[in-house]
Design a protein around this motif. Sequence first.
Motif, PDB file in Angstrom:
ATOM      1  N   VAL A  49      52.048  89.846  39.650  1.00  0.00           N
ATOM      2  CA  VAL A  49      51.348  89.016  38.667  1.00  0.00           C
ATOM      3  C   VAL A  49      51.781  87.562  38.802  1.00  0.00           C
ATOM      4  CG1 VAL A  49      51.250  90.992  37.096  1.00  0.00           C
ATOM      5  CG2 VAL A  49      53.061  89.320  36.819  1.00  0.00           C
ATOM      6  N   ASN A  50      50.857  86.668  38.533  1.00  0.00           N
ATOM      7  CA  ASN A  50      51.133  85.234  38.548  1.00  0.00           C
ATOM      8  C   ASN A  50      51.233  84.667  37.141  1.00  0.00           C
ATOM      9  OD1 ASN A  50      50.941  85.149  41.436  1.00  0.00           O
ATOM     10  ND2 ASN A  50      48.711  85.240  41.220  1.00  0.00           N
ATOM     11  N   THR A  51      50.738  85.425  36.162  1.00  0.00           N
ATOM     12  CA  THR A  51      50.811  85.065  34.751  1.00  0.00           C
ATOM     13  C   THR A  51      51.215  86.317  33.991  1.00  0.00           C
ATOM     14  OG1 THR A  51      49.016  83.468  35.027  1.00  0.00           O
ATOM     15  CG2 THR A  51      49.515  84.158  32.779  1.00  0.00           C
ATOM     16  N   PRO A  52      52.131  86.231  33.027  1.00  0.00           N
ATOM     17  CA  PRO A  52      52.566  87.448  32.309  1.00  0.00           C
ATOM     18  C   PRO A  52      51.391  88.328  31.898  1.00  0.00           C
ATOM     19  CG  PRO A  52      53.893  85.605  31.624  1.00  0.00           C
ATOM     20  CD  PRO A  52      52.842  85.040  32.544  1.00  0.00           C
ATOM     21  N   ARG A  53      51.498  89.608  32.201  1.00  0.00           N
ATOM     22  CA  ARG A  53      50.416  90.589  32.020  1.00  0.00           C
ATOM     23  C   ARG A  53      50.777  91.539  30.892  1.00  0.00           C
ATOM     24  NH1 ARG A  53      49.803  95.863  34.083  1.00  0.00           N
ATOM     25  NH2 ARG A  53      47.850  96.435  35.102  1.00  0.00           N
ATOM     26  N   LEU A  54      49.890  91.698  29.900  1.00  0.00           N
ATOM     27  CA  LEU A  54      50.167  92.455  28.687  1.00  0.00           C
ATOM     28  C   LEU A  54      49.281  93.688  28.617  1.00  0.00           C
ATOM     29  CD1 LEU A  54      50.086  89.466  26.141  1.00  0.00           C
ATOM     30  CD2 LEU A  54      51.974  90.161  27.647  1.00  0.00           C
ATOM     31  N   SER A  55      49.856  94.809  28.173  1.00  0.00           N
ATOM     32  CA  SER A  55      49.062  96.031  28.057  1.00  0.00           C
ATOM     33  C   SER A  55      49.744  97.036  27.144  1.00  0.00           C
ATOM     34  CB  SER A  55      48.833  96.672  29.436  1.00  0.00           C
ATOM     35  OG  SER A  55      50.061  97.155  29.960  1.00  0.00           O
ATOM     36  N   ILE A  56      49.006  98.078  26.811  1.00  0.00           N
ATOM     37  CA  ILE A  56      49.571  99.314  26.276  1.00  0.00           C
ATOM     38  C   ILE A  56      49.308 100.380  27.326  1.00  0.00           C
ATOM     39  CG2 ILE A  56      49.351 101.144  24.551  1.00  0.00           C
ATOM     40  CD1 ILE A  56      48.703  99.075  22.483  1.00  0.00           C
ATOM     41  N   PHE A 115      41.319  92.552  32.676  1.00  0.00           N
ATOM     42  CA  PHE A 115      40.684  91.707  31.679  1.00  0.00           C
ATOM     43  C   PHE A 115      40.906  92.283  30.278  1.00  0.00           C
ATOM     44  CE2 PHE A 115      37.949  90.797  35.474  1.00  0.00           C
ATOM     45  CZ  PHE A 115      38.353  89.477  35.625  1.00  0.00           C
ATOM     46  N   PRO A 116      41.010  91.431  29.266  1.00  0.00           N
ATOM     47  CA  PRO A 116      41.354  91.893  27.913  1.00  0.00           C
ATOM     48  C   PRO A 116      40.353  92.910  27.380  1.00  0.00           C
ATOM     49  CG  PRO A 116      40.518  89.641  27.879  1.00  0.00           C
ATOM     50  CD  PRO A 116      40.774  89.977  29.307  1.00  0.00           C
ATOM     51  N   TRP A 175      41.759  85.166  30.853  1.00  0.00           N
ATOM     52  CA  TRP A 175      42.374  85.776  32.033  1.00  0.00           C
ATOM     53  C   TRP A 175      41.428  85.696  33.232  1.00  0.00           C
ATOM     54  CZ3 TRP A 175      47.276  87.588  32.647  1.00  0.00           C
ATOM     55  CH2 TRP A 175      47.545  88.287  33.817  1.00  0.00           C
ATOM     56  N   LYS A 176      41.975  85.336  34.399  1.00  0.00           N
ATOM     57  CA  LYS A 176      41.180  85.197  35.611  1.00  0.00           C
ATOM     58  C   LYS A 176      41.753  86.081  36.711  1.00  0.00           C
ATOM     59  CE  LYS A 176      39.900  80.383  34.618  1.00  0.00           C
ATOM     60  NZ  LYS A 176      40.531  80.403  33.287  1.00  0.00           N
ATOM     61  N   PRO A 177      40.936  86.473  37.695  1.00  0.00           N
ATOM     62  CA  PRO A 177      41.433  87.315  38.788  1.00  0.00           C
ATOM     63  C   PRO A 177      42.646  86.725  39.497  1.00  0.00           C
ATOM     64  CG  PRO A 177      39.052  87.281  38.827  1.00  0.00           C
ATOM     65  CD  PRO A 177      39.472  86.283  37.782  1.00  0.00           C
ATOM     66  N   GLU A 178      42.702  85.397  39.607  1.00  0.00           N
ATOM     67  CA  GLU A 178      43.844  84.786  40.303  1.00  0.00           C
ATOM     68  C   GLU A 178      45.150  84.907  39.528  1.00  0.00           C
ATOM     69  OE1 GLU A 178      41.154  81.295  38.853  1.00  0.00           O
ATOM     70  OE2 GLU A 178      40.918  83.329  39.663  1.00  0.00           O
ATOM     71  N   ASN A 179      45.088  85.376  38.278  1.00  0.00           N
ATOM     72  CA  ASN A 179      46.326  85.640  37.534  1.00  0.00           C
ATOM     73  C   ASN A 179      47.078  86.846  38.091  1.00  0.00           C
ATOM     74  OD1 ASN A 179      44.573  84.619  34.622  1.00  0.00           O
ATOM     75  ND2 ASN A 179      46.181  83.472  35.627  1.00  0.00           N
ATOM     76  N   GLY A 180      46.417  87.647  38.927  1.00  0.00           N
ATOM     77  CA  GLY A 180      47.075  88.787  39.562  1.00  0.00           C
ATOM     78  C   GLY A 180      47.181  89.988  38.641  1.00  0.00           C
ATOM     79  N   GLY A 181      48.091  90.898  38.990  1.00  0.00           N
ATOM     80  CA  GLY A 181      48.328  92.075  38.170  1.00  0.00           C
ATOM     81  C   GLY A 181      47.247  93.121  38.242  1.00  0.00           C
ATOM     82  N   GLU A 182      46.469  93.135  39.336  1.00  0.00           N
ATOM     83  CA  GLU A 182      45.423  94.140  39.467  1.00  0.00           C
ATOM     84  C   GLU A 182      46.017  95.553  39.495  1.00  0.00           C
ATOM     85  OE1 GLU A 182      44.442  91.182  42.857  1.00  0.00           O
ATOM     86  OE2 GLU A 182      46.160  91.615  41.553  1.00  0.00           O
ATOM     87  N   PHE A 187      53.158 106.432  24.251  1.00  0.00           N
ATOM     88  CA  PHE A 187      52.596 105.130  24.587  1.00  0.00           C
ATOM     89  C   PHE A 187      53.648 104.039  24.406  1.00  0.00           C
ATOM     90  CE2 PHE A 187      48.779 107.557  23.835  1.00  0.00           C
ATOM     91  CZ  PHE A 187      47.894 107.059  24.787  1.00  0.00           C
ATOM     92  N   HIS A 188      53.536 103.007  25.221  1.00  0.00           N
ATOM     93  CA  HIS A 188      54.428 101.859  25.066  1.00  0.00           C
ATOM     94  C   HIS A 188      53.689 100.562  25.374  1.00  0.00           C
ATOM     95  CE1 HIS A 188      54.766 101.323  29.423  1.00  0.00           C
ATOM     96  NE2 HIS A 188      55.191 102.568  29.566  1.00  0.00           N
ATOM     97  N   TYR A 189      54.164  99.479  24.755  1.00  0.00           N
ATOM     98  CA  TYR A 189      53.741  98.152  25.173  1.00  0.00           C
ATOM     99  C   TYR A 189      54.381  97.867  26.532  1.00  0.00           C
ATOM    100  CZ  TYR A 189      52.437  97.141  20.285  1.00  0.00           C
ATOM    101  OH  TYR A 189      51.869  97.147  19.039  1.00  0.00           O
ATOM    102  N   ALA A 190      53.693  97.080  27.349  1.00  0.00           N
ATOM    103  CA  ALA A 190      54.253  96.698  28.643  1.00  0.00           C
ATOM    104  C   ALA A 190      53.943  95.236  28.929  1.00  0.00           C
ATOM    105  CB  ALA A 190      53.682  97.581  29.755  1.00  0.00           C
ATOM    106  N   ILE A 191      54.957  94.523  29.370  1.00  0.00           N
ATOM    107  CA  ILE A 191      54.799  93.142  29.812  1.00  0.00           C
ATOM    108  C   ILE A 191      55.305  93.041  31.244  1.00  0.00           C
ATOM    109  CG2 ILE A 191      55.445  90.730  29.458  1.00  0.00           C
ATOM    110  CD1 ILE A 191      55.920  91.347  26.523  1.00  0.00           C
ATOM    111  N   TYR A 192      54.457  92.539  32.126  1.00  0.00           N
ATOM    112  CA  TYR A 192      54.884  92.226  33.484  1.00  0.00           C
ATOM    113  C   TYR A 192      55.108  90.723  33.566  1.00  0.00           C
ATOM    114  CZ  TYR A 192      53.748  96.821  35.448  1.00  0.00           C
ATOM    115  OH  TYR A 192      53.721  98.159  35.745  1.00  0.00           O
ATOM    116  N   PRO A 193      56.366  90.271  33.641  1.00  0.00           N
ATOM    117  CA  PRO A 193      56.620  88.840  33.804  1.00  0.00           C
ATOM    118  C   PRO A 193      56.112  88.342  35.166  1.00  0.00           C
ATOM    119  CG  PRO A 193      58.574  90.006  33.035  1.00  0.00           C
ATOM    120  CD  PRO A 193      57.591  91.045  33.464  1.00  0.00           C
ATOM    121  N   LYS A 194      56.046  87.050  35.314  1.00  0.00           N
ATOM    122  CA  LYS A 194      55.581  86.447  36.569  1.00  0.00           C
ATOM    123  C   LYS A 194      56.367  87.008  37.761  1.00  0.00           C
ATOM    124  CE  LYS A 194      54.552  81.926  38.631  1.00  0.00           C
ATOM    125  NZ  LYS A 194      55.107  82.229  39.961  1.00  0.00           N
TER     126      LYS A 194
END
Length: 209
Positions: free
Chosen positions: A195-202, A176-177, A154-161, A117-124
Motif C-alpha cells: 500500500v502507498n496510503t494507509p488502507r482500512l478495512s474490516i 474502494f470504500p 481512494w484511487k488505484p495508485e494508493n495500492g493495497g489491491e 472479525f477485526h479492524y485492519a490497518i495496513y500502514p504505508k
Amino acid sequence: MSSLFEAIPFSENPLYEKIIADIWSQKYSIVDDFFMQDEVLALRESLLLKYEEDTFRKSAIGNKTNEVVKKSIRGDIILWIDEYSANSAELMFFNKINDLKTYLNRTCFLGINQKEFHYAIYPKDTYYKRHLDTFMNDDRRRLSFVCYLNSEDWKPENGGELVLYLKDEEKVIYPFPGKVVIFESQELEHEVKPVNTPRLSITGWLKTR
C-alpha cells in the motif's frame, strides 16, 4: 428440522442470492452495496477512534496455538471486534452479518455458527503475501469477508489491491470504500499488494463448529 425451517417466515433476498450464485460459480463474490455510504462512514470513524486510543496490535500468522508475528509476510495492525461490547456502528455491522449468516444456513445448509472479525490497518509500504485463510490444525473458516473502509477519494495508485488466485487467472480487486468481498476460505489463495496510503478495512470469517 425441516418443519422448523418451514415455520420460520422466509422471503428471498436478491442481494444474498447473488452472493450465493457468485460463490457457487466462481468461489467469490464482490458487492458494492452491502453497506450504505453512511454505514461505511460510521464504521470508518469507529476504526479511527479506536486507533487513536492505541488499542491496535501487530497482526500475526497462524492461529492461537502457533501464532507468530512475521513482518516479512504481513504488515497490518488489527483490533478484534467483540459483538457483545460493540458500539452502534459495530452492532449495525454484526446485525447485517448475522442476517447473511442466517440466510446462508437457511438456503445452503452451510452449518455456519461462529464468526470472528477485526479492524485492519495496513500502514504505508506494508502488504500480506499470498496465503490461504485456513490452518493445518483448524479448518473451521468457511467464508472470508472483507469490507473496505477507505476514504471516498481512494484511487488505484494508493495500492493495497486484493488479488485472488483463481484457477486460470488472477482477480485484482481495488479497495474502494464500501466494497465487500466474500470468498471461500479453504479454496482461494490471495494476497494484499503493498500500500502507498494507509488502507482500512474490516476482515473476518464465517466459521463452522
